[in-house]
Enzyme design. Sequence first.
Site, PDB file in Angstrom:
ATOM      1  CG  ASP A 164      -2.093   0.910   1.105  1.00 54.79           C
ATOM      2  OD1 ASP A 164      -2.298   1.474   0.009  1.00 54.79           O
ATOM      3  OD2 ASP A 164      -2.834   1.077   2.091  1.00 54.79           O
TER       4      ASP A 164
ATOM      5  CG  ASN B 182      -7.411  -2.250  -6.126  1.00 55.51           C
ATOM      6  OD1 ASN B 182      -6.469  -3.005  -5.891  1.00 55.51           O
ATOM      7  ND2 ASN B 182      -7.690  -1.227  -5.319  1.00 55.51           N
TER       8      ASN B 182
HETATM    9  C1  FPP Z   1      -1.740   0.270  -3.403  1.00 50.84           C
HETATM   10  O1  FPP Z   1      -1.299   1.580  -3.547  1.00 50.84           O
HETATM   11  C2  FPP Z   1      -1.258  -0.579  -4.462  1.00 50.84           C
HETATM   12  C3  FPP Z   1      -2.038  -1.150  -5.437  1.00 50.84           C
HETATM   13  C4  FPP Z   1      -3.471  -0.917  -5.526  1.00 50.84           C
HETATM   14  C5  FPP Z   1      -1.493  -1.993  -6.490  1.00 50.84           C
HETATM   15  C6  FPP Z   1      -0.210  -2.714  -6.222  1.00 50.84           C
HETATM   16  C7  FPP Z   1       0.535  -2.769  -7.485  1.00 50.84           C
HETATM   17  C8  FPP Z   1       1.869  -2.744  -7.641  1.00 50.84           C
HETATM   18  C9  FPP Z   1       2.774  -2.771  -6.503  1.00 50.84           C
HETATM   19  C10 FPP Z   1       2.540  -2.643  -8.974  1.00 50.84           C
HETATM   20  C11 FPP Z   1       2.293  -3.724  -9.959  1.00 50.84           C
HETATM   21  C12 FPP Z   1       2.199  -5.111  -9.436  1.00 50.84           C
HETATM   22  C13 FPP Z   1       2.973  -6.162  -9.799  1.00 50.84           C
HETATM   23  C14 FPP Z   1       2.687  -7.509  -9.246  1.00 50.84           C
HETATM   24  C15 FPP Z   1       4.109  -6.025 -10.712  1.00 50.84           C
HETATM   25  P1  FPP Z   1      -2.391   2.737  -3.644  1.00 50.84           P
HETATM   26  O2  FPP Z   1      -2.490   3.142  -5.074  1.00 50.84           O
HETATM   27  O3  FPP Z   1      -3.673   2.306  -3.020  1.00 50.84           O
HETATM   28  O4  FPP Z   1      -1.706   3.849  -2.790  1.00 50.84           O
HETATM   29  P2  FPP Z   1      -2.435   5.018  -1.994  1.00 50.84           P
HETATM   30  O5  FPP Z   1      -3.225   4.369  -0.898  1.00 50.84           O
HETATM   31  O6  FPP Z   1      -1.287   5.807  -1.477  1.00 50.84           O
HETATM   32  O7  FPP Z   1      -3.270   5.766  -2.972  1.00 50.84           O
END
Ligand code: FPP
Length: 257
Positions: free
Chosen positions: A28, A76
């Site tokens: 996250d 998501n």
């Molecule tokens: C949360 O950060 C993360 C995600 C929703 C997606 C996770 C994806 C990756 C780490 C990259 C691609 C994955 C792979 C397996 C290569 P957020 O966007 O919710 O962060 P925030 O809460 O700060 O907005």
Amino acid sequence: MASSPPENTLLNRLDRSALPRHLAVIMDGNGRWAKSKGWRRVRGHEEGAESVRVVVRTCRKLGIRALTLYAFSEENWARPKAEIEALMRLLGRFLKSERQEMMDRGIRLMASGSIERLPKGTRQLLGQIMADTAGGEHMVLNLALSYGGRQELVRAARRLAARAAAGELPPEQIDEAALEGELYTKGLPQVDLLIRTSGELRVSNFLLWQIAYAEFYFTDTYWPDFREEELAKALLAYANRERRFGQTGEQVKGEID
Ligand code: FPP
């Protein structure tokens, strides 16, 4: 020539006998990481993908048997279309670039979630790389994609009910093992350690069944900054926990029976 001694990093000092068998991570903070630098959110996901590479490699190096990463939740899908597309592109890029290394290092790729909801190209690539790495015996990399814990449990209940209705499974034989056998994570050990980055203290519908006895580790670090040293800190904290599974501390230490 004698090989040089290992560097005195936190990682090298970890007690290998006290590592989790199954590590699960809620990655996250990609968006906030990017925002804090004045960049667009996708940049955070790009750097987050780099953290995924580092964490997978490090877990493999340490001998952790299973790693489950929450890459995309059922919830998501409500994000802006452009962000979803960017995440799918990054996933595709990651799968293509890591394919050879996964094969060379005996890492078996697995996916948990409503994979049928993913774009066709992503699904095909996943299927191909899961087949290519199917022989991997050292570690399982389980990507939770379009995943929700409640949805997984409903699916398992439905599958058990169907078997019962078909006369294959008497209801009184439905036990924990039977339910576990219908989860996406069938065959994986229970989660020993759950890490969540970015300071949020929630489980967010992740592996609800599998974390029943997991140790939790929360860190304020955003996922794009979660690299080797951060992982080492989490593993060190885990190694120092006393896991009691409902017993007393004395029982666990073998002081009384
Ligand atoms: C949360 O950060 C993360 C995600 C929703 C997606 C996770 C994806 C990756 C780490 C990259 C691609 C994955 C792979 C397996 C290569 P957020 O966007 O919710 O962060 P925030 O809460 O700060 O907005």
